[in-house]
Each structure stands twice: as structure tokens, then as C-alpha cells.
Scaffold this motif. Structure first.
Motif, PDB file in Angstrom:
ATOM      1  N   ASN A   1      49.670 -17.848  29.175  1.00  0.00           N
ATOM      2  CA  ASN A   1      49.351 -18.871  28.796  1.00  0.00           C
ATOM      3  C   ASN A   1      47.567 -18.917  28.800  1.00  0.00           C
ATOM      4  N   LEU A   2      47.045 -17.313  28.787  1.00  0.00           N
ATOM      5  CA  LEU A   2      46.294 -17.499  28.925  1.00  0.00           C
ATOM      6  C   LEU A   2      45.151 -16.337  27.682  1.00  0.00           C
ATOM      7  N   GLY A   3      44.749 -17.058  26.534  1.00  0.00           N
ATOM      8  CA  GLY A   3      44.682 -16.430  25.855  1.00  0.00           C
ATOM      9  C   GLY A   3      42.924 -15.622  25.125  1.00  0.00           C
ATOM     10  N   VAL A   4      42.938 -14.795  23.926  1.00  0.00           N
ATOM     11  CA  VAL A   4      41.276 -14.476  23.978  1.00  0.00           C
ATOM     12  C   VAL A   4      40.214 -15.082  23.342  1.00  0.00           C
ATOM     13  N   ASP A   5      40.800 -16.934  22.922  1.00  0.00           N
ATOM     14  CA  ASP A   5      40.052 -17.830  22.949  1.00  0.00           C
ATOM     15  C   ASP A   5      39.194 -18.482  24.380  1.00  0.00           C
ATOM     16  N   ASP A   6      40.297 -17.585  25.117  1.00  0.00           N
ATOM     17  CA  ASP A   6      39.878 -18.548  26.329  1.00  0.00           C
ATOM     18  C   ASP A   6      39.044 -17.949  27.173  1.00  0.00           C
ATOM     19  N   VAL A   7      38.387 -16.522  27.034  1.00  0.00           N
ATOM     20  CA  VAL A   7      37.126 -15.459  27.420  1.00  0.00           C
ATOM     21  C   VAL A   7      36.153 -15.065  26.403  1.00  0.00           C
ATOM     22  N   LEU A   8      36.680 -15.127  25.453  1.00  0.00           N
ATOM     23  CA  LEU A   8      36.133 -15.174  24.105  1.00  0.00           C
ATOM     24  C   LEU A   8      34.904 -16.316  23.525  1.00  0.00           C
ATOM     25  N   PHE A   9      33.646 -16.253  23.822  1.00  0.00           N
ATOM     26  CA  PHE A   9      32.684 -18.010  22.890  1.00  0.00           C
ATOM     27  C   PHE A   9      32.305 -17.254  21.959  1.00  0.00           C
ATOM     28  N   ASN A  10      32.143 -17.872  21.238  1.00  0.00           N
ATOM     29  CA  ASN A  10      31.116 -18.391  20.155  1.00  0.00           C
ATOM     30  C   ASN A  10      29.248 -18.800  20.137  1.00  0.00           C
ATOM     31  N   VAL A  11      28.872 -18.332  20.515  1.00  0.00           N
ATOM     32  CA  VAL A  11      27.605 -18.626  21.586  1.00  0.00           C
ATOM     33  C   VAL A  11      26.294 -17.750  20.136  1.00  0.00           C
ATOM     34  N   ASN A  12      26.051 -19.067  19.401  1.00  0.00           N
ATOM     35  CA  ASN A  12      24.567 -19.184  18.566  1.00  0.00           C
ATOM     36  C   ASN A  12      25.246 -17.626  17.266  1.00  0.00           C
ATOM     37  N   GLY A  13      25.926 -18.062  16.622  1.00  0.00           N
ATOM     38  CA  GLY A  13      27.207 -17.884  15.617  1.00  0.00           C
ATOM     39  C   GLY A  13      27.765 -15.783  16.374  1.00  0.00           C
ATOM     40  N   ARG A  14      27.653 -15.569  17.183  1.00  0.00           N
ATOM     41  CA  ARG A  14      28.591 -14.114  17.704  1.00  0.00           C
ATOM     42  C   ARG A  14      28.854 -14.570  19.312  1.00  0.00           C
ATOM     43  N   THR A  15      29.805 -13.298  19.104  1.00  0.00           N
ATOM     44  CA  THR A  15      31.122 -13.219  20.235  1.00  0.00           C
ATOM     45  C   THR A  15      30.614 -13.232  21.443  1.00  0.00           C
ATOM     46  N   ALA A  16      30.773 -14.101  22.179  1.00  0.00           N
ATOM     47  CA  ALA A  16      30.234 -13.673  23.922  1.00  0.00           C
ATOM     48  C   ALA A  16      31.995 -13.830  24.505  1.00  0.00           C
ATOM     49  N   LEU A  17      31.410 -12.782  26.033  1.00  0.00           N
ATOM     50  CA  LEU A  17      31.618 -12.956  26.566  1.00  0.00           C
ATOM     51  C   LEU A  17      32.149 -14.111  27.813  1.00  0.00           C
ATOM     52  N   PHE A  18      32.861 -14.547  28.808  1.00  0.00           N
ATOM     53  CA  PHE A  18      32.624 -15.795  28.755  1.00  0.00           C
ATOM     54  C   PHE A  18      31.378 -15.646  30.425  1.00  0.00           C
ATOM     55  N   LEU A  19      30.995 -14.650  30.469  1.00  0.00           N
ATOM     56  CA  LEU A  19      30.143 -13.953  31.769  1.00  0.00           C
ATOM     57  C   LEU A  19      28.614 -14.065  30.734  1.00  0.00           C
ATOM     58  N   ASN A  20      28.661 -14.884  29.269  1.00  0.00           N
ATOM     59  CA  ASN A  20      27.081 -15.068  28.925  1.00  0.00           C
ATOM     60  C   ASN A  20      27.091 -15.555  29.747  1.00  0.00           C
ATOM     61  N   PRO A  21      24.939 -16.086  30.034  1.00  0.00           N
ATOM     62  CA  PRO A  21      24.861 -17.640  31.015  1.00  0.00           C
ATOM     63  C   PRO A  21      25.187 -18.665  29.906  1.00  0.00           C
ATOM     64  N   ASN A  22      24.996 -18.589  28.331  1.00  0.00           N
ATOM     65  CA  ASN A  22      25.142 -19.588  27.394  1.00  0.00           C
ATOM     66  C   ASN A  22      26.892 -20.345  27.071  1.00  0.00           C
ATOM     67  N   VAL A  23      27.532 -19.457  28.260  1.00  0.00           N
ATOM     68  CA  VAL A  23      28.603 -20.730  28.736  1.00  0.00           C
ATOM     69  C   VAL A  23      28.713 -21.180  29.389  1.00  0.00           C
ATOM     70  N   SER A  24      28.754 -21.740  29.504  1.00  0.00           N
ATOM     71  CA  SER A  24      28.903 -22.999  30.762  1.00  0.00           C
ATOM     72  C   SER A  24      30.262 -22.598  31.800  1.00  0.00           C
ATOM     73  N   ALA A  25      30.456 -22.633  32.602  1.00  0.00           N
ATOM     74  CA  ALA A  25      30.817 -22.180  33.634  1.00  0.00           C
ATOM     75  C   ALA A  25      32.323 -23.676  33.192  1.00  0.00           C
ATOM     76  N   SER A  26      31.885 -24.720  32.828  1.00  0.00           N
ATOM     77  CA  SER A  26      33.031 -25.429  33.641  1.00  0.00           C
ATOM     78  C   SER A  26      33.211 -25.587  31.865  1.00  0.00           C
ATOM     79  N   GLU A  27      32.833 -25.016  30.685  1.00  0.00           N
ATOM     80  CA  GLU A  27      33.378 -25.011  29.451  1.00  0.00           C
ATOM     81  C   GLU A  27      34.562 -23.511  29.513  1.00  0.00           C
ATOM     82  N   PHE A  28      34.070 -22.627  30.153  1.00  0.00           N
ATOM     83  CA  PHE A  28      34.669 -21.730  30.754  1.00  0.00           C
ATOM     84  C   PHE A  28      36.189 -21.963  31.699  1.00  0.00           C
ATOM     85  N   LEU A  29      35.757 -22.690  32.293  1.00  0.00           N
ATOM     86  CA  LEU A  29      37.348 -22.863  33.536  1.00  0.00           C
ATOM     87  C   LEU A  29      37.942 -24.036  32.609  1.00  0.00           C
TER      88      LEU A  29
END
Length: 461
Positions: free
Chosen positions: A65-93
Motif C-alpha cells: 500500500n506504499l508505492g514508488v510514486d508515493d515517495v518519488l515526485f516530479n519536481v521541475n521535470g526531474r525525479t526527486a525524493l519526498f525530502l526535497n523542499p519543493n515537495v510539500s508535506a501535505s502532498e507527500f503525507l
């Protein structure tokens, strides 16, 4: 603080990227699928067969019930870990659960055959099997994303379990009367490795200038000739330091047979009439006795607390920002440092059993088609799950059969299918219980669910 947040991030990615496999439930009602007996030992084939070594019955997939797309995000065309400051806490959680789980199972048939005889149908298999279960509380991921805030985090109920073993399975099924068929398999198990880890108690309270924490953790590892790697650190107030040794890894472990066990599969199929069939099976009822049990633990509750932090902007001061952050990180790391308790001796552990129930209906207007409803429930403690699967199955000619099905399960919904080509002397099947969908560059399903099963076999009369 960066170090412990990176550790938590790696743990999250480990969950999201693990693979899973299982018997192909999409083949439960599919005529001509040679490995229906792995789903219910009462099922028999019309032909004898010999499996291609290592490719007769291969399965791999994922259930989480936790997928790769739940912890990796597209930030400005690049793949970023959820810790990236451009990934909001609300979006990740928004994609995180209170209990994030993964169930993984791998089964590779090394050698296999099936043949008629002894008043019924017989199977012989040598399999390599491995399974993994992980449960991570959402609070750990929230802590990794939020960082230091004046909050209390409950990080208990963190668990992981893995087992690998070889299996020799001898099966037999026979017709009792015109309506009832029964079957059983005896399995001899050779244990290779078993690891169980858990944090039964864990709480961290982060304040503005100090923090306190308590943990209770234990690791049990049954691996031949295992040795824990140790490190030493000086801890305590200035002038009152004491040396602390703790487990930092595994060193010089020798892989080999480290246990022995037995298990059975039991099954039955009842044909009510030309339209209705009912079936039930219990799989992997057994255990493995492990020769060793190397233990590392906190030896009860471990409490760590700090005094006030005194941040100073002057890098040359003893309480500089960098020094205080290092002290905070060291304190958090101390919560998870385990003591080497040595080999506690042998232990026994039950396998994760599975129950399969099925009902099949064949319509009068076209007897080469059937509709089936199957429930498969895996009993594995915290890693248990269940799957309800509705399928349409067709065998329009002697050389081809197929199934398409829809599943509602512990982890959501999915589509499954099976294509089975079986001309004279050759059998090739390919199927998925959970259609993969989008895949990451590493070949991992982004959704956290997917499976692939395939096999090449040689039937004969």
C-alpha cells in the motif's frame, strides 16, 4: 539531523522498491494451466509433463500500500525524493497510511514433473522460496519529512521479517467418487536464512531546544555462522564519557543450510453437477526449526534525553550550530543502537499459511467458458492479507486457454490475466495477478502492486 532523515528516507524507499511474487491465482480456474496443483493439491492435469529447469514456473511481483510514486515526485521535470523542499508535506503525507505494508514472496521452480500413476496424479517439485514482510508506521515518514518540530512522534510497531528456504514437494491427488477429488502435498524444507526485526516501543518528543526518546527493539537472525559487526563510541557528559559498543552490521556470515522443516498442502474439489464446482485448500501448513538464533536488542526500554541546546552562530564556539546539530543527530542514532546478545540457540517458526476457496460456474450455452470466484487469504500475522478475485475463463480449442479477472484485496483493486498456449508437446504460459501499469526506470511498478508469472513445460501422454 540530515543523517537520521536520510536513514528514514532509505527505509521508505526500501519498502517501495521491494519485489513480490506468489502462486498465480489467475490460473485457479484455467483449463490447461499445469500448476493449478500449487493452488489446490486436489487439482490434476490431463497430461504428464516435465518442466524446463529453472523456467518451468517462475513468479515475481509486488503487493504494497506504499508505492514508488508515493515517495518519488516530479519536481521541475526531474525525479526527486519526498525530502526535497519543493515537495510539500501535505502532498507527500496524502499518500501515506498509518501502517505502510509490503508483502513479498518469491517462488522459483528448479525442477518439476507431473505424471499419472498410483491411482491418481502425482507431482514432484524442487523450489527455491523467499518471502519478506515489512510494516512501517506513517509517523516515521512524517518525522522524516517534517524534521525537527515541537511534536511527539510514535514510531512503535515497526516490523520486518524475511525468510528463505529450499523445498522438496511430493504431491498426490485422486478421485474419491464421481463428485469428490482430494489431494495433498508433503514438503521437506531446508532453511537458509530467517530474520525478524521489530520496534515494539518507540516515542520521540522533539522540543525547541531539547528532546527525549524511548525505544524497545530486537533483531533475531538465523543465518549460518553469522557475526555482528561492532562499533564503539564515547558517550556522556564532558569528562564523564563512557565507551559504548553496539551492533553496526553483519560481518563474515556464511550462507548455507541452517534449518530443517516440514509442511503439507491439503485440498479438495467437489463437482455438484455439470454447472457448479466448489473447491478449498490449505497451503504451507508447517514450520522450520532453525539451528541458530543470533539476537541483538536494546535489552528492554532504552531512554535517551538531552539537556537544552545552546545554538551559537559563531562557528568557533563549542555550541556552534554545526556542533549542536551533530550532538542531536548522535542522540537520535543512540536510540537504535543494539547490543549483541550472541546466539540464543535453536528456534522454530511457522510458515505463513494460505487458504484458497473457489466456486466455478460453467454455463450450459457454452461449456468452453466458465466464471469463477476465488478468495485467497494469507495468514502471516501483521503481514496477513486477503484477495477476492472474479474471473472469466475460456478454452476455445485444445491448444489455448485464457483467463481475465478483477481483484479486490487488502491493498486495493487490480486486474489480472493469463494466456496459456499448449500445443502437443509444449506449454508456454504468461500471466499477471496484478497488471503492472507504469514502471520506474529500475523496473519497479510505480503503484506498489504488480506481478509476472511465466513458465515453459513439456507435456506428454
Amino acid at each position: 539531523m540530515k543523517n537520521y532523515r536520510s536513514f528514514l528516507a532509505v527505509a521508505a524507499l526500501g519498502m517501495a522498491s521491494a519485489a513480490s511474487a506468489q502462486n498465480l491465482n489467475s490460473g485457479y480456474f484455467t483449463e490447461g494451466y499445469l500448476y493449478r496443483h500449487d493452488l489446490n493439491p486436489a487439482f490434476a492435469n490431463e497430461q504428464n509433463y516435465i518442466a524446463m529447469p529453472a523456467l518451468g514456473n517462475f513468479n515475481v511481483g509486488i503487493n504494497s500500500n506504499l508505492g514508488v510514486d508515493d515517495v518519488l515526485f516530479n519536481v521541475n521535470g526531474r525525479t526527486a525524493l519526498f525530502l526535497n523542499p519543493n515537495v510539500s508535506a501535505s502532498e507527500f503525507l496524502s499518500g501515506i497510511n498509518d501502517k505502510n505494508k509490503i508483502n513479498e514472496n518469491l517462488k522459483i521452480q528448479i525442477l518439476g514433473t507431473g505424471f499419472k500413476g498410483f491411482g491418481g496424479y502425482n507431482t514432484i517439485e524442487i523450489n527455491a522460496r523467499q518471502s519478506l514482510g515489512v510494516q512501517v508506521p506513517g509517523s516515521i515518514l512524517r518525522l522524516a519529512k517534517d524534521g525537527v518540530q515541537n511534536q511527539t512522534y510514535d514510531i512503535s510497531d515497526l516490523h520486518a521479517s524475511a525468510v528463505g528456504y529450499a523445498e522438496l514437494a511430493l504431491g498426490h491427488s485422486r478421485q474419491i467418487n464421481e463428485n469428490l477429488r482430494v489431494g495433498a502435498k508433503l514438503k521437506v524444507l531446508l532453511g537458509i536464512a530467517n530474520v525478524d526485526a521489530e520496534v515494539t516501543k518507540g516515542q520521540i518528543t522533539l522540543g525547541e531546544d531539547s528532546w527525549t526518546g524511548v525505544t524497545n527493539a530486537k533483531l533475531q537472525a538465523s543465518i549460518k555462522d553469522l557475526k555482528f559487526e561492532m562499533e564503539e563510541k564515547e558517550r556522556g557528559a564532558e569528562g564523564e564519557e563512557t565507551t559504548h559498543r553496539y551492533v553496526s552490521g553483519i560481518d563474515d556470515s556464511s550462507w548455507g543450510i541452517n534449518g530443517f522443516g516440514l509442511a503439507v498442502d491439503l485440498g479438495a474439489e467437489y463437482k455438484l453437477d455439470d454447472n457448479w464446482k466448489f473447491s478449498a485448500a490449505l497451503l504451507d501448513l508447517g514450520y522450520i526449526g532453525w539451528n541458530t538464533n543470533f539476537v541483538a536488542s536494546t535489552n528492554g526500554d532504552k531512554q535517551v534525553s538531552t539537556g537544552d541546546y545552546k545554538f551559537n552562530l559563531d562557528d568557533d564556539e563549542a555550541h556552534s550550530f554545526e556542533n549542536e546539530m551533530d550532538r542531536l543527530t548522535e542522540g537520535l542514532a543512540a536510540l537504535y543502537e543494539l547490543d549483541d546478545n550472541g546466539d540464543a540457540g535453536s528456534r522454530s517458526k511457522a510458515l505463513a499459511a494460505t487458504m484458497n476457496l473457489g466456486v466455478e460456474y460453467t454455463p450450459d450455452f457454452y461449456n468452453k467458458m466458465s466464471f469463477g470466484l476465488m478468495n485467497s487469504t494469507r495468514f502471516a500475522g501483521k503481514y496477513s492479507y486477503t484477495d477476492f478475485r472474479l474471473s472469466a475463463n475460456v478454452a476455445p480449442c485444445k491448444i489455448f486457454s485464457a483467463s481475465a479477472n478483477f481483484s479486490v484485496n487488502t491493498y486495493g483493486t487490480s486486474m489480472g490475466w493469463l494466456l496459456n498456449l499448449h500445443p502437443t508437446g509444449f506449454n508456454l504460459f504468461l500471466g499477471m495477478d496484478h497488471t503492472l501499469g507504469k514502471i520506474a526506470k529500475q523496473g519497479v511498478p510505480l503503484s506498489g502492486r504488480g506481478s509476472v508469472s511465466l513458465g515453459i513445460n513439456f507435456p506428454f501422454n
